[in-house]
Scaffold this active site. Sequence first.
Site, short mmCIF file in Angstrom:
data_model
loop_
_atom_site.label_atom_id
_atom_site.label_comp_id
_atom_site.label_asym_id
_atom_site.label_seq_id
_atom_site.Cartn_x
_atom_site.Cartn_y
_atom_site.Cartn_z
N TRP A 38 0.45 -1.15 0.18
CA TRP A 38 -0.19 0.11 -0.18
C TRP A 38 1.47 0.97 -0.44
O TRP A 38 0.70 2.00 -0.45
CB TRP A 38 -1.22 0.10 0.74
CG TRP A 38 -0.35 -0.24 2.37
CD1 TRP A 38 -0.39 -1.71 2.97
CD2 TRP A 38 0.36 0.25 3.44
NE1 TRP A 38 0.41 -1.49 4.48
CE2 TRP A 38 1.32 -0.43 4.66
CE3 TRP A 38 0.83 2.02 3.28
CZ2 TRP A 38 1.57 0.23 5.28
CZ3 TRP A 38 1.74 2.55 4.66
CH2 TRP A 38 1.86 1.67 5.55
N GLY A 70 1.27 3.42 -3.17
CA GLY A 70 -0.07 4.18 -3.22
C GLY A 70 -1.21 5.20 -2.49
O GLY A 70 -2.26 5.79 -2.71
N HIS A 71 -0.70 5.14 -1.15
CA HIS A 71 -1.75 5.63 -0.25
C HIS A 71 -0.49 6.13 1.19
O HIS A 71 -0.11 5.66 2.37
CB HIS A 71 -2.31 4.28 0.87
CG HIS A 71 -3.89 5.19 1.54
ND1 HIS A 71 -2.87 5.06 3.21
CD2 HIS A 71 -4.74 4.61 1.43
CE1 HIS A 71 -4.05 4.95 3.64
NE2 HIS A 71 -5.13 5.48 2.76
N MET A 72 0.11 7.13 1.04
CA MET A 72 -0.21 8.12 0.02
C MET A 72 1.23 8.81 -0.93
O MET A 72 2.08 8.58 0.11
CB MET A 72 -1.21 9.25 0.47
CG MET A 72 -2.82 9.60 0.16
SD MET A 72 -3.35 8.47 1.29
CE MET A 72 -3.29 9.80 2.84
N LEU A 91 0.99 5.62 4.50
CA LEU A 91 0.07 5.84 5.37
C LEU A 91 -0.52 4.91 5.76
O LEU A 91 -1.30 4.73 4.61
CB LEU A 91 -0.60 7.02 5.96
CG LEU A 91 -0.56 8.21 6.12
CD1 LEU A 91 -1.68 9.17 6.46
CD2 LEU A 91 0.88 8.52 7.60
#
Length: 177
Positions: free
Chosen positions: A62, A65-67, A72
């Site tokens: 993740w 893409g997060h973020m 996070l």
Amino acid sequence: MSSKFIIDLDLLDVNQPIADIEAIRELNPQRHEMEQLTAILYEDTDKKACAALKKITEDEFWCRGHMPGMPLMPGVIMLEAVAQLSSYFTQKHDLLGADMVGFGGVDDVRFRGLVTPGDDLILMVHLLKSRRGRMCIAAFQGVVNGNLVLEGRLRGIPIPISAVEEQLARRNSTSGS
């Protein structure tokens, strides 16, 4: 939820786990990027409590893409990690009498802090109620550096593996026609 921890953090040693990833894999079916536990740190069968470690690395699926530029840990992934811990404890002690335990829901969830790469996320569950063949309910907490970052309650339900296999077989037989 109380700000008191489910398990005294002084009882947990991230360098001396009681079960590693291989032991977790014996009871939990998740693999690859969906494995959200690094090790089991503590169990108390009398109190029906368990703690685990999730080492958060820059290689988490993740992070990109997060973020971008500010990775996070998504709340839904934290919840998945807690569900996996609850499933591990439930399956190890055969509390539901099920071949597999699934996510049945969450209540009173609060995210109280950030979880980022480099953190050791300590997860704790306390089984509040268990009805064999029906459902279990557990209080949970997540802690980073001694600070509460996550808390709530979750429900685990038995997953009827044969029903899932039948549904997949039906779907595969109709998509091949």
